[in-house]
Design a protein around this motif. Structure first.
Motif, PDB file in Angstrom:
ATOM      1  N   ASP A  34     -40.276  36.737 -21.706  1.00 40.70           N
ATOM      2  CA  ASP A  34     -41.170  36.482 -20.570  1.00 40.70           C
ATOM      3  C   ASP A  34     -40.411  35.626 -19.547  1.00 40.70           C
ATOM      4  OD1 ASP A  34     -43.364  37.865 -21.706  1.00 40.70           O
ATOM      5  OD2 ASP A  34     -43.786  36.135 -22.980  1.00 40.70           O
ATOM      6  N   ILE A  35     -39.642  36.307 -18.702  1.00 39.62           N
ATOM      7  CA  ILE A  35     -38.742  35.629 -17.759  1.00 39.62           C
ATOM      8  C   ILE A  35     -39.205  35.887 -16.336  1.00 39.62           C
ATOM      9  CG2 ILE A  35     -36.361  35.397 -16.980  1.00 39.62           C
ATOM     10  CD1 ILE A  35     -35.527  36.621 -19.713  1.00 39.62           C
ATOM     11  N   ALA A  36     -39.483  34.813 -15.622  1.00 43.06           N
ATOM     12  CA  ALA A  36     -39.942  34.925 -14.231  1.00 43.06           C
ATOM     13  C   ALA A  36     -38.779  34.662 -13.278  1.00 43.06           C
ATOM     14  CB  ALA A  36     -41.075  33.936 -13.975  1.00 43.06           C
ATOM     15  N   VAL A  55     -31.831  25.116 -20.654  1.00 43.95           N
ATOM     16  CA  VAL A  55     -32.209  26.363 -21.342  1.00 43.95           C
ATOM     17  C   VAL A  55     -32.216  26.094 -22.843  1.00 43.95           C
ATOM     18  CG1 VAL A  55     -31.564  28.748 -21.874  1.00 43.95           C
ATOM     19  CG2 VAL A  55     -31.310  27.881 -19.539  1.00 43.95           C
ATOM     20  N   LYS A  56     -33.348  26.468 -23.476  1.00 41.68           N
ATOM     21  CA  LYS A  56     -33.497  26.274 -24.916  1.00 41.68           C
ATOM     22  C   LYS A  56     -33.745  27.632 -25.572  1.00 41.68           C
ATOM     23  CE  LYS A  56     -36.374  23.850 -28.326  1.00 41.68           C
ATOM     24  NZ  LYS A  56     -37.543  22.971 -28.524  1.00 41.68           N
ATOM     25  N   ARG A  57     -33.219  27.783 -26.768  1.00 39.12           N
ATOM     26  CA  ARG A  57     -33.447  29.039 -27.498  1.00 39.12           C
ATOM     27  C   ARG A  57     -34.917  29.171 -27.830  1.00 39.12           C
ATOM     28  NH1 ARG A  57     -30.683  32.992 -29.331  1.00 39.12           N
ATOM     29  NH2 ARG A  57     -31.402  34.236 -31.087  1.00 39.12           N
ATOM     30  N   PHE A  58     -35.482  30.338 -27.491  1.00 39.69           N
ATOM     31  CA  PHE A  58     -36.909  30.592 -27.756  1.00 39.69           C
ATOM     32  C   PHE A  58     -37.032  31.360 -29.061  1.00 39.69           C
ATOM     33  CE2 PHE A  58     -40.875  33.003 -27.280  1.00 39.69           C
ATOM     34  CZ  PHE A  58     -41.747  31.973 -26.971  1.00 39.69           C
ATOM     35  N   SER A  65     -37.793  26.914 -20.044  1.00 39.28           N
ATOM     36  CA  SER A  65     -36.378  26.899 -19.655  1.00 39.28           C
ATOM     37  C   SER A  65     -36.238  27.253 -18.173  1.00 39.28           C
ATOM     38  CB  SER A  65     -35.575  27.888 -20.510  1.00 39.28           C
ATOM     39  OG  SER A  65     -35.521  27.466 -21.857  1.00 39.28           O
ATOM     40  N   VAL A  66     -35.272  26.607 -17.518  1.00 36.91           N
ATOM     41  CA  VAL A  66     -35.042  26.833 -16.085  1.00 36.91           C
ATOM     42  C   VAL A  66     -33.562  27.118 -15.843  1.00 36.91           C
ATOM     43  CG1 VAL A  66     -35.141  25.814 -13.779  1.00 36.91           C
ATOM     44  CG2 VAL A  66     -36.975  25.344 -15.417  1.00 36.91           C
ATOM     45  N   THR A 108     -41.732  31.922 -20.417  1.00 31.84           N
ATOM     46  CA  THR A 108     -41.025  30.916 -21.245  1.00 31.84           C
ATOM     47  C   THR A 108     -39.750  30.449 -20.552  1.00 31.84           C
ATOM     48  OG1 THR A 108     -39.733  32.590 -22.440  1.00 31.84           O
ATOM     49  CG2 THR A 108     -41.909  31.998 -23.350  1.00 31.84           C
ATOM     50  N   ALA A 109     -39.307  31.225 -19.544  1.00 39.49           N
ATOM     51  CA  ALA A 109     -38.098  30.879 -18.799  1.00 39.49           C
ATOM     52  C   ALA A 109     -38.247  31.340 -17.356  1.00 39.49           C
ATOM     53  CB  ALA A 109     -36.863  31.517 -19.425  1.00 39.49           C
ATOM     54  N   VAL A 110     -37.634  30.590 -16.428  1.00 39.07           N
ATOM     55  CA  VAL A 110     -37.689  30.945 -15.009  1.00 39.07           C
ATOM     56  C   VAL A 110     -36.280  30.919 -14.427  1.00 39.07           C
ATOM     57  CG1 VAL A 110     -38.601  30.347 -12.738  1.00 39.07           C
ATOM     58  CG2 VAL A 110     -40.009  29.975 -14.776  1.00 39.07           C
TER      59      VAL A 110
END
Length: 340
Positions: free
Chosen positions: A185-187, A336-339, A275-276, A246-248
């Motif tokens: 789920d990356i924006a 950034v963290k491992r999801f 995470s960014v 979960t990340a952008v």
């Protein structure tokens, strides 16, 4: 009443008289002409130094038919151009353009027409192009016969030097790094819509998702404007979704910094809760808390390279048009963290 003594300005003719040579010889010696023998040149330069001679650039310009001015133009200085982008551009160009030239800096959008842009005013123009709307300016400069180097944006024109970074490839690698760390789920927070860089970075984002068979969700694409405030507001919208990402991936670091502050304002943490990833690797990015993971875009190097090419064009050493593509680089830090 005391009369003020006016100091007489030293001229080339004064130096010529003392050196017992013609003023043409003096002019050539001061311009480092190979036609003048070294002993004569040293003698003239020594006399000029002793007299504190300062060249009259207005007179010199008339004789040489040169303005001794190089224009550094951007699409806009006030709209959509981050302070870091502007600073890196000027810093790179200014480090190469020596004191013999004046550096004139302006936004294209400051002009209602380009009638004042001519070869009498500019010996050369460096354009940090951000939008296709710059094409009118580019064709005007080419038509006027002014040496031109276009930076930052790919231009479909065979007759100029074009230097840029591969933004699409850089953003693709950034999003793939997020995918490799388990994110689906990356924006994206997009840049200024009219800027080519924003379009290229979104292309890379979408390509990474398509290549990994990850559905593209329209609600995960939020418009920004390359500044911190727009990054903040865009992140507020993303966090307000029924299913937040979960990340952008942010299309520049300024927006990434604004986005991180929006996360903190809601009592969340980066990267524990989200995470960014940024883009550009501006100076501030390594001093954020946590330190920003980003794509290093060699903007200063692009500017340095462009300035060197411009000086070569002015001196007549550079003739061939070419397209130069500089590589981007992932700078992995702490956002950034491992999801799992």
């Amino acid at each position: 009443m005391l009369k003020r003594k006016v100091r007489k300005m030293v001229t080339i003719k004064d130096i010529a008289k003392l050196a017992n040579v013609s003023h043409t010889t003096v002019s050539r010696a001061l311009n480092n002409s190979p036609l003048i023998k070294e002993p004569t040149k040293r003698k003239i330069l020594e006399i000029a130094s002793q007299l504190n001679y300062t060249p009259n650039f207005n007179a010199k310009s008339l004789v040489m038919q040169k303005s001794y001015t190089i224009g550094l133009f951007l699409t806009s200085i006030s709209k959509g151009t981050s302070a870091s982008f502007l600073a890196d551009t000027i810093k790179g160009v200014n480090s190469i353009i020596n004191q013999d030239y004046n550096l004139f800096i302006r936004g294209i959008d400051d002009y209602q027409d380009f009638s004042s842009i001519n070869s009498q005013r500019f010996d050369g123009i460096i354009l940090m192009s951000q939008s296709v709307h710059d094409n009118t300016f580019i064709y005007h400069v080419l038509q006027k016969g002014i040496p031109l180097v276009v930076l930052n944006r790919e231009v479909e024109e065979d007759h100029l030097i074009n230097i840029l970074s591969n933004d699409s490839e850089g953003s693709r690698k950034a999003v793939e790094y997020l995918i490799d760390n388990g994110h689906r789920d990356i924006a994206i927070i997009e840049g200024t819509p009219s800027f080519k860089s924003a379009q290229k970075r979104k292309e890379g984002y979408m390509k990474a998702l398509i290549d990994h068979n990850i559905p593209i969700k329209n609600e995960y694409s939020v418009q920004g404007n390359y500044d911190m405030e727009s990054g903040y507001q865009a992140m507020v919208r993303l966090l307000g979704l029924k299913k937040p990402p979960t990340a952008v991936f942010c299309s520049n670091d300024d927006m990434a910094i604004g986005a991180m502050n929006a996360v903190f304002a809601q009592g969340l943490k980066v990267p524990d809760d989200l995470s960014v990833f940024g883009f550009d690797d501006i100076g501030f990015s390594q001093y954020t808390t946590p330190r920003l993971t980003t794509v290093k875009r060699p903007l200063e190097q692009i500017s340095i390279h462009g300035a060197k090419k411009m000086l070569s064009l002015i001196l007549g050493d550079e003739q061939e048009a070419e397209k130069i593509l500089l590589k981007t680089e992932l700078i992995i830090r702490d956002t950034v963290k491992r999801f799992v």
